[in-house]
Design a protein around this motif. Structure first.
Motif, short mmCIF file in Angstrom:
data_model
loop_
_atom_site.label_atom_id
_atom_site.label_comp_id
_atom_site.label_asym_id
_atom_site.label_seq_id
_atom_site.Cartn_x
_atom_site.Cartn_y
_atom_site.Cartn_z
N TYR A 140 79.64 61.57 -11.14
CA TYR A 140 79.90 60.16 -10.88
C TYR A 140 79.85 59.32 -12.17
O TYR A 140 80.64 58.40 -12.34
N LEU A 161 83.13 60.08 -13.99
CA LEU A 161 84.31 59.54 -13.31
C LEU A 161 84.26 58.03 -13.14
O LEU A 161 85.22 57.43 -12.64
N ASP A 200 84.55 56.07 -15.49
CA ASP A 200 85.50 55.54 -16.46
C ASP A 200 86.94 55.79 -16.00
O ASP A 200 87.32 56.92 -15.65
N GLU A 201 87.75 54.74 -16.01
CA GLU A 201 89.14 54.81 -15.54
C GLU A 201 89.96 55.86 -16.31
O GLU A 201 90.72 56.62 -15.72
N ARG A 256 88.92 58.57 -17.95
CA ARG A 256 88.51 59.94 -17.64
C ARG A 256 89.03 60.38 -16.27
O ARG A 256 89.46 61.52 -16.10
N ARG A 257 89.01 59.46 -15.29
CA ARG A 257 89.58 59.80 -13.97
C ARG A 257 91.06 60.11 -14.10
O ARG A 257 91.56 61.08 -13.54
N ALA A 274 92.99 63.60 -13.38
CA ALA A 274 94.05 63.59 -12.37
C ALA A 274 95.34 64.19 -12.93
O ALA A 274 95.99 65.01 -12.29
N HIS A 317 86.53 60.83 -24.60
CA HIS A 317 86.71 61.41 -23.27
C HIS A 317 86.84 62.94 -23.26
O HIS A 317 86.20 63.60 -22.44
N ARG A 326 88.28 67.72 -7.74
CA ARG A 326 89.64 67.22 -7.55
C ARG A 326 89.71 66.07 -6.53
O ARG A 326 90.40 65.09 -6.74
N LEU A 350 87.73 63.76 -5.96
CA LEU A 350 87.14 62.52 -6.43
C LEU A 350 88.03 61.75 -7.40
O LEU A 350 87.77 60.60 -7.71
N VAL A 351 89.07 62.40 -7.91
CA VAL A 351 89.97 61.72 -8.85
C VAL A 351 91.23 61.36 -8.14
O VAL A 351 92.03 60.63 -8.48
#
Length: 110
Positions: A29, A32, A34-35, A37-38, A42, A78, A107, A109-110
């Motif tokens: 959490y 993730l 951070d925008e 890193r997500r 993805a 990152h 997977r 979570l992103v």
């Protein structure tokens, strides 16, 4: 049996395992949150395999709000954080980024 530490700090018993390495939920959490890193994860998981750093940078440009510093932060912040967590590998000689089995486990979570 004594436990050893791998390069990334994950405990091992010295015998190969078929289970992917695990990562603490709180660490996931935090990573993730951070925008960029997500978005990075993805893109890697959509590709379902390795990609070059340049290709990753160009695909991220459409997804992140701070494009100006995105390339620098990707390389210096990152990628190292996600690699230390065991979510990807980065080869600085070939500039290839590859998601790990652990990344696949997050997977949803992103």
């Amino acid at each position: 049996m004594a436990r050893n530490r791998t390069q990334r700090g994950h405990a091992t018993t010295g015998t190969p395992s078929t289970r992917p390495p695990t990562i603490d939920a709180d660490d996931v959490y935090r990573l993730l949150a951070d925008e960029q890193r997500r978005a990075l994860l993805a893109v890697l998981l959509e590709r379902d395999g390795e990609m070059t750093l340049d290709d990753l940078r160009s695909r991220l440009a459409d997804r992140v709000s701070d494009e100006r510093n995105a390339g620098i932060r990707l390389h210096h912040v990152h990628l190292p954080k996600l690699e230390d967590a065991g979510l990807l590998t980065y080869d600085p000689e070939t500039h290839v980024v590859t998601p790990t089995e652990t990344a696949d486990a997050v997977r949803s979570l992103v």
